[in-house]
Design a protein around this motif. Sequence first.
Motif: not given
Length: 124
Positions: A79-97
């Motif tokens: 299944p599609l699995e992404l790992w968040w990369l804490d780079e630079g300012d550490g931005y992330s996307l909202p869970e629903p997105h």
Amino acid sequence: MATVYAIPEGSPEPPDLGDFFGPGKPGHEAYFAALRGWEDAIADVARAFYPVGGDLQGYVYRYPVADGKASYLVARTRPLELWWLDEGDGYSLPEPHLRGLRVTDLRQAQKRDTKLAAIFGGGV
């Protein structure tokens, strides 16, 4: 639908911004080269976790946020699995997105990134 996780414990740490910026320090180009090297190392971790991770395994999906980007590495596609990369300012996307992302969305993004790199050289 994507599931998002942090990178596994014990994985290499991202480069420290403080090591690259300031008087007598190497600057932007060296930082981004170190960041790409770190991303490659995390892709190797994903390949070790999932030897059959799919054709997008190791692709870094970036999405604009504020004045930077949120970055996620494709660990596997089924299944599609992404790992968040804490780079630079550490931005992330909202869970629903993130839950709404499909493999076809990532294929289109990879194709776009490849074309932009061919036009402008280097990474995106």
